[in-house]
Design a protein around this motif. Structure first.
Motif, PDB file in Angstrom:
ATOM      1  N   ASP A   1      56.390  49.182  28.686  1.00  0.00           N
ATOM      2  CA  ASP A   1      57.156  49.479  29.896  1.00  0.00           C
ATOM      3  C   ASP A   1      57.276  48.299  30.848  1.00  0.00           C
ATOM      4  N   SER A   2      56.253  47.466  30.904  1.00  0.00           N
ATOM      5  CA  SER A   2      56.237  46.387  31.888  1.00  0.00           C
ATOM      6  C   SER A   2      55.208  45.346  31.479  1.00  0.00           C
ATOM      7  N   THR A   3      55.384  44.123  32.000  1.00  0.00           N
ATOM      8  CA  THR A   3      54.361  43.095  31.802  1.00  0.00           C
ATOM      9  C   THR A   3      53.267  43.214  32.858  1.00  0.00           C
ATOM     10  N   PHE A   4      53.504  43.961  33.932  1.00  0.00           N
ATOM     11  CA  PHE A   4      52.494  44.145  34.968  1.00  0.00           C
ATOM     12  C   PHE A   4      51.289  44.902  34.413  1.00  0.00           C
ATOM     13  N   MET A   5      50.105  44.599  34.968  1.00  0.00           N
ATOM     14  CA  MET A   5      48.885  45.275  34.543  1.00  0.00           C
ATOM     15  C   MET A   5      48.142  45.897  35.719  1.00  0.00           C
ATOM     16  N   ASN A   6      48.891  46.244  36.774  1.00  0.00           N
ATOM     17  CA  ASN A   6      48.267  46.855  37.947  1.00  0.00           C
ATOM     18  C   ASN A   6      47.629  48.205  37.632  1.00  0.00           C
ATOM     19  N   HIS A   7      48.114  48.869  36.579  1.00  0.00           N
ATOM     20  CA  HIS A   7      47.637  50.210  36.275  1.00  0.00           C
ATOM     21  C   HIS A   7      46.247  50.229  35.670  1.00  0.00           C
ATOM     22  N   CYS A   8      45.795  49.109  35.117  1.00  0.00           N
ATOM     23  CA  CYS A   8      44.558  49.154  34.332  1.00  0.00           C
ATOM     24  C   CYS A   8      43.407  48.344  34.919  1.00  0.00           C
ATOM     25  N   GLY A   9      43.690  47.365  35.783  1.00  0.00           N
ATOM     26  CA  GLY A   9      42.621  46.514  36.287  1.00  0.00           C
ATOM     27  C   GLY A   9      42.023  45.656  35.189  1.00  0.00           C
ATOM     28  N   VAL A  10      41.171  44.714  35.568  1.00  0.00           N
ATOM     29  CA  VAL A  10      40.524  43.850  34.578  1.00  0.00           C
ATOM     30  C   VAL A  10      39.064  43.609  34.958  1.00  0.00           C
ATOM     31  N   VAL A  11      38.258  43.393  33.929  1.00  0.00           N
ATOM     32  CA  VAL A  11      36.857  43.012  34.107  1.00  0.00           C
ATOM     33  C   VAL A  11      36.550  41.895  33.127  1.00  0.00           C
ATOM     34  N   TYR A  12      36.150  40.746  33.651  1.00  0.00           N
ATOM     35  CA  TYR A  12      35.677  39.625  32.844  1.00  0.00           C
ATOM     36  C   TYR A  12      34.226  39.386  33.236  1.00  0.00           C
TER      37      TYR A  12
ATOM     38  N   ILE B   1      32.731  39.333  27.851  1.00  0.00           N
ATOM     39  CA  ILE B   1      33.441  40.607  27.948  1.00  0.00           C
ATOM     40  C   ILE B   1      34.754  40.427  28.696  1.00  0.00           C
ATOM     41  N   ALA B   2      35.842  40.896  28.104  1.00  0.00           N
ATOM     42  CA  ALA B   2      37.152  40.961  28.767  1.00  0.00           C
ATOM     43  C   ALA B   2      37.748  42.315  28.432  1.00  0.00           C
ATOM     44  N   CYS B   3      37.891  43.171  29.442  1.00  0.00           N
ATOM     45  CA  CYS B   3      38.362  44.531  29.200  1.00  0.00           C
ATOM     46  C   CYS B   3      39.068  45.052  30.451  1.00  0.00           C
ATOM     47  N   ASP B   4      39.619  46.270  30.349  1.00  0.00           N
ATOM     48  CA  ASP B   4      40.198  46.876  31.543  1.00  0.00           C
ATOM     49  C   ASP B   4      39.110  47.633  32.297  1.00  0.00           C
ATOM     50  N   ILE B   5      39.462  48.272  33.382  1.00  0.00           N
ATOM     51  CA  ILE B   5      38.471  48.886  34.253  1.00  0.00           C
ATOM     52  C   ILE B   5      37.821  50.114  33.622  1.00  0.00           C
ATOM     53  N   ALA B   6      38.364  50.583  32.491  1.00  0.00           N
ATOM     54  CA  ALA B   6      37.756  51.693  31.767  1.00  0.00           C
ATOM     55  C   ALA B   6      36.951  51.213  30.566  1.00  0.00           C
ATOM     56  N   GLY B   7      36.880  49.889  30.382  1.00  0.00           N
ATOM     57  CA  GLY B   7      36.130  49.339  29.258  1.00  0.00           C
ATOM     58  C   GLY B   7      36.936  49.214  27.985  1.00  0.00           C
ATOM     59  N   ASN B   8      38.235  49.472  28.063  1.00  0.00           N
ATOM     60  CA  ASN B   8      39.102  49.364  26.888  1.00  0.00           C
ATOM     61  C   ASN B   8      39.646  47.944  26.749  1.00  0.00           C
TER      62      ASN B   8
ATOM     63  N   LEU C   1      27.641  42.488  28.793  1.00  0.00           N
ATOM     64  CA  LEU C   1      28.103  43.876  28.792  1.00  0.00           C
ATOM     65  C   LEU C   1      27.495  44.686  29.933  1.00  0.00           C
ATOM     66  N   GLY C   2      26.200  44.481  30.191  1.00  0.00           N
ATOM     67  CA  GLY C   2      25.545  45.252  31.245  1.00  0.00           C
ATOM     68  C   GLY C   2      26.207  45.062  32.592  1.00  0.00           C
ATOM     69  N   LEU C   3      26.617  43.850  32.888  1.00  0.00           N
ATOM     70  CA  LEU C   3      27.279  43.547  34.147  1.00  0.00           C
ATOM     71  C   LEU C   3      28.666  44.192  34.190  1.00  0.00           C
TER      72      LEU C   3
END
Length: 298
Positions: free
Chosen positions: A267-278, A252-259, A282-284
């Motif tokens: 707008d930017s290359t920064f991804m501070n707005h979305c967070g990441v989850v690897y 699983i590789a997604c943002d903090i909302a599961g998207n 899926l349960g984790l």
């Protein structure tokens, strides 16, 4: 220009060659004194330091990949070059971090790597190459054609939770300054116990690419970064290659909302707005997503 399967395989070999050659340079330079400078970046020290090795590694990579830009009409985004925004116009762009984990490299500790991806204009990674010059390990993936570690198919280590085994959580060192650090650490332990493990281990270390790859090396692990207001939180080149690697490995590789990770924001290359989850499953990932939602609600 739409790329064929044969095009992708050819481009993957170019990226692998570039990663190997840049990795050899990085390994050689790790034994010598280096010049450290600062640059405009995010709010953390890790995003602001840059060395001559970052630039030398980028030069090597571009010598190999720039000719493919003309042949296949590709744009190019690399950490140590200005964003010319052609990535928003071309069908695909190279996304390059010539030395992911510059701070660990400066400190002579593992956690740095070369990271190269090929991303489509709609923000989907089609190729991902990660080379660890410390362990001399190459990870690569091609969309729809699998993930590999040192040319061998990469399969997740899936075993049932054990009461004598701890669940590993990984994040960046800057997380130690998170206002709710102690609360999160306690909640991570609760998650581990709920999932049937003996507890949790929290590692604050490394660059984004190697932190993600560490998840693939463990039976159960998760690398996460919470969103923040300040610019930073990693950039597209920190996550693009591993996003492809994880999808092809069945992780699983997604943002903090599961998207899906937004790998080509306008707008930017920064991804501070979305967070990441690897995460290894899926349960984790869902537990981390829910944890952040609870923190935000409170």
């Amino acid at each position: 220009m739409k790329l064929t399967v044969n095009d992708l395989f050819l481009l993957s070999q170019c990226a692998i060659s570039a990663a190997y050659q840049a990795g050899r340079l990085i390994a050689e330079k790790s034994y010598h004194p280096i010049t450290v400078n600062t640059k405009q970046g995010g709010g953390s020290l890790a995003s602001q330091v840059v060395t001559e090795v970052d630039h030398l590694s980028q030069d090597i990579i571009l010598q190999i990949l720039l000719p493919t830009c003309e042949r296949f009409d590709l744009a190019l985004l690399s950490e140590e070059r200005p964003d010319n925004r052609q990535r928003l116009e071309k069908d695909y762009f190279w996304c390059i971090d010539p030395l992911d984990g510059t701070l660990p490299f400066i400190e002579s500790i593992p956690g740095y790597a070369v990271s190269i991806a090929l991303v489509s204009r709609d923000g989907e990674a089609h190729l991902g190459v990660i080379y660890d010059p410390v362990e001399q390990t190459l990870y690569h993936a091609i969309k729809g054609h699998g993930a590999f570690c040192n040319s061998k198919p990469l399969k997740l280590k899936t075993i049932a939770p054990a009461s004598d085994q701890k669940l590993t959580f990984i994040t960046d060192r800057s997380f130690a300054d998170f206002p709710l650090f102690d609360t999160v650490r306690a909640e991570l332990n609760v998650i581990a116990l709920d999932l049937g493990y003996a507890g949790s281990t929290l590692l604050l270390q490394g660059g984004a690419a190697m932190n993600a790859c560490l998840v693939l090396e463990k039976p159960a692990a998760c690398y996460f970064k919470f969103p923040k207001i300040q610019p930073g939180g990693g950039s597209v080149w920190d996550y693009a290659a591993t996003a492809c690697l994880f999808h092809e490995a069945g992780a699983i590789a997604c943002d903090i909302a599961g998207n899906p990770l937004p790998l080509n924001g306008p707008d930017s290359t920064f991804m501070n707005h979305c967070g990441v989850v690897y995460a290894s499953h899926l349960g984790l990932a869902e537990r981390i997503i829910n944890l952040y939602a609870q923190l935000k609600a409170n």
